[in-house]
Design an enzyme around this catalytic site. Structure first.
Site, mmCIF file in Angstrom:
data_model
loop_
_atom_site.group_PDB
_atom_site.id
_atom_site.type_symbol
_atom_site.label_atom_id
_atom_site.label_comp_id
_atom_site.label_asym_id
_atom_site.label_seq_id
_atom_site.Cartn_x
_atom_site.Cartn_y
_atom_site.Cartn_z
ATOM 1 N N LYS A 79 -38.703 27.549 -55.072
ATOM 2 C CA LYS A 79 -38.670 26.819 -56.342
ATOM 3 C C LYS A 79 -37.226 26.698 -56.839
ATOM 4 O O LYS A 79 -36.798 25.639 -57.305
ATOM 5 C CB LYS A 79 -39.545 27.552 -57.384
ATOM 6 C CG LYS A 79 -41.034 27.403 -57.100
ATOM 7 C CD LYS A 79 -41.915 28.366 -57.884
ATOM 8 C CE LYS A 79 -43.369 28.205 -57.425
ATOM 9 N NZ LYS A 79 -44.292 29.155 -58.030
ATOM 10 N N GLN A 103 -43.663 34.109 -62.224
ATOM 11 C CA GLN A 103 -44.405 34.088 -60.966
ATOM 12 C C GLN A 103 -45.588 35.052 -61.049
ATOM 13 O O GLN A 103 -45.427 36.228 -61.357
ATOM 14 C CB GLN A 103 -43.470 34.471 -59.802
ATOM 15 C CG GLN A 103 -44.110 34.349 -58.434
ATOM 16 C CD GLN A 103 -44.478 32.910 -58.067
ATOM 17 O OE1 GLN A 103 -43.732 31.974 -58.351
ATOM 18 N NE2 GLN A 103 -45.632 32.727 -57.460
ATOM 19 N N ASP A 106 -45.520 25.549 -65.796
ATOM 20 C CA ASP A 106 -46.644 25.800 -64.892
ATOM 21 C C ASP A 106 -47.949 25.287 -65.500
ATOM 22 O O ASP A 106 -48.968 25.206 -64.814
ATOM 23 C CB ASP A 106 -46.764 27.318 -64.649
ATOM 24 C CG ASP A 106 -46.661 27.673 -63.175
ATOM 25 O OD1 ASP A 106 -46.577 26.740 -62.355
ATOM 26 O OD2 ASP A 106 -46.683 28.872 -62.856
#
Ligand code: NAP
Length: 294
Positions: free
Chosen positions: A61, A105, A128
């Site tokens: 990412k 994460q 996200d």
């Protein structure tokens, strides 16, 4: 879309190449950022503990953010960090006007409460799309960030000319991360499919799926979707990831299904890279929402 020479599988299905589409997306974002005079666009990643797959996901990412011309800020914290200390670190990023997107994460190590961490993310920075406010915005049709994996599935279908309006879709898996938002995206105005949400108690899954023009499998059971699940010509998108002795496998028995499907994602190289591509798209939009550029 204009007819394009797409790569096909030996059985003739269009191969929906997520690596290629992610790269197109990153190049497009880089061009847009350059055209805007290179404004500061920053994605912050938070990695807690030393889970190997999480380390790889975060590294990828960060790499793609930099390729897109964004600034990658990384916060790495020990797996035994306390909940208050982790909350303080996330709060710092939430309060920092130079950070536009925050990616924590998941999963977090045992003992840490992910819900309480997600609650700290302002919806504009929740790239996200996982917080309850982002989910609420999706449900209400308001401007916000859509979870990256189901958004990536939509982008793959758009790019590879999969028709959705008036089509039947089956999503297997009902998580808030993938299945539920996927159903919302497929059924909303503009996409106009008619989705069915299947899960472990659905009964004859093969019969349910055989009715579908589009199948999205988000389960985590290797090879669950066999050729007998698939109506000839259907589009099949594989989200599931199982780490087996033979390597990473998807929910779809690719070799058998590609002979029946009209379009199919590879695994790996399909929905996974598009999850990262859509994270970049969300971060760009996050920066615009926060006034980094007009
Ligand atoms: P999850 O929360 O574990 O949900 C799995 C879903 O699958 C549940 O709704 C479960 O049903 C259903 N299910 C389990 N066994 C089933 C069966 N035999 N038949 C039908 N349905 C069954 O998982 P998730 O977070 O949604 O992730 C799903 C998969 O996608 C995982 O393999 C994950 O690693 C992968 N993933 C991939 C990406 C990507 O970028 N490609 C991103 C995120 C996740 P019940 O609700 O009835 O238990």
């Amino acid at each position: 879309m204009a007819e394009e020479k797409w790569e096909r599988t030996p059985g003739g299905a269009v191969l929906m190449d997520g690596n290629r589409l992610r790269d197109e997306l990153v190049v497009d974002l880089k061009g847009r950022i350059e055209a805007l005079g290179n404004p500061h666009v920053c994605l912050a990643t938070v990695l807690v503990g030393d889970d190997k797959p999480s380390q790889i996901y975060v590294r990828n990412k960060r790499k793609k953010a930099e390729e897109a011309g964004m600034v990658s800020r990384h916060v790495e914290l020990p797996g035994d960090i306390s909940q208050p200390d982790l909350e303080a670190a996330v709060r710092d990023l939430a309060d920092d006007p130079s950070v536009h997107g925050i990616l924590v994460q998941l999963p977090l190590p045992d003992g840490l409460d992910a819900e309480r961490i997600l609650d700290l993310l302002p919806p504009e920075k929740d790239v996200d799309g996982l917080t309850e406010r982002s989910m609420g915005r999706l449900l209400r049709g308001r401007d916000g960030h859509v979870p990256c994996t189901p958004l990536g599935v939509m982008r793959l279908m758009e790019r590879y000319g999969v028709e959705t309006a008036g089509k039947k879709a089956v999503v297997i898996g009902r998580s808030t991360l993938v299945g539920l938002p996927q159903v919302l995206l497929l059924g909303r105005k503009g996409c106009d499919a008619t989705p069915t949400l299947a899960h472990s108690r659905s009964g004859d899954l093969a019969a349910i799926c055989r009715e579908a023009d589009i199948i999205v499998a988000a389960v985590g059971v290797a090879g669950l979707v066999t050729a007998e699940f698939v109506k000839p010509g259907a589009a099949v998108l594989d989200v599931g990831i199982s780490r087996t002795a033979d390597g990473i496998q998807g929910d779809v028995d690719f070799d058998a299904v590609q002979a029946v499907a009209g379009a199919i994602t590879p695994m790996p190289g399909g929905t996974g890279p598009m999850t990262i591509g859509c994270l970049m798209e969300n971060t760009f939009n996050a920066a615009r929402m926060q006034g980094a550029f007009a």
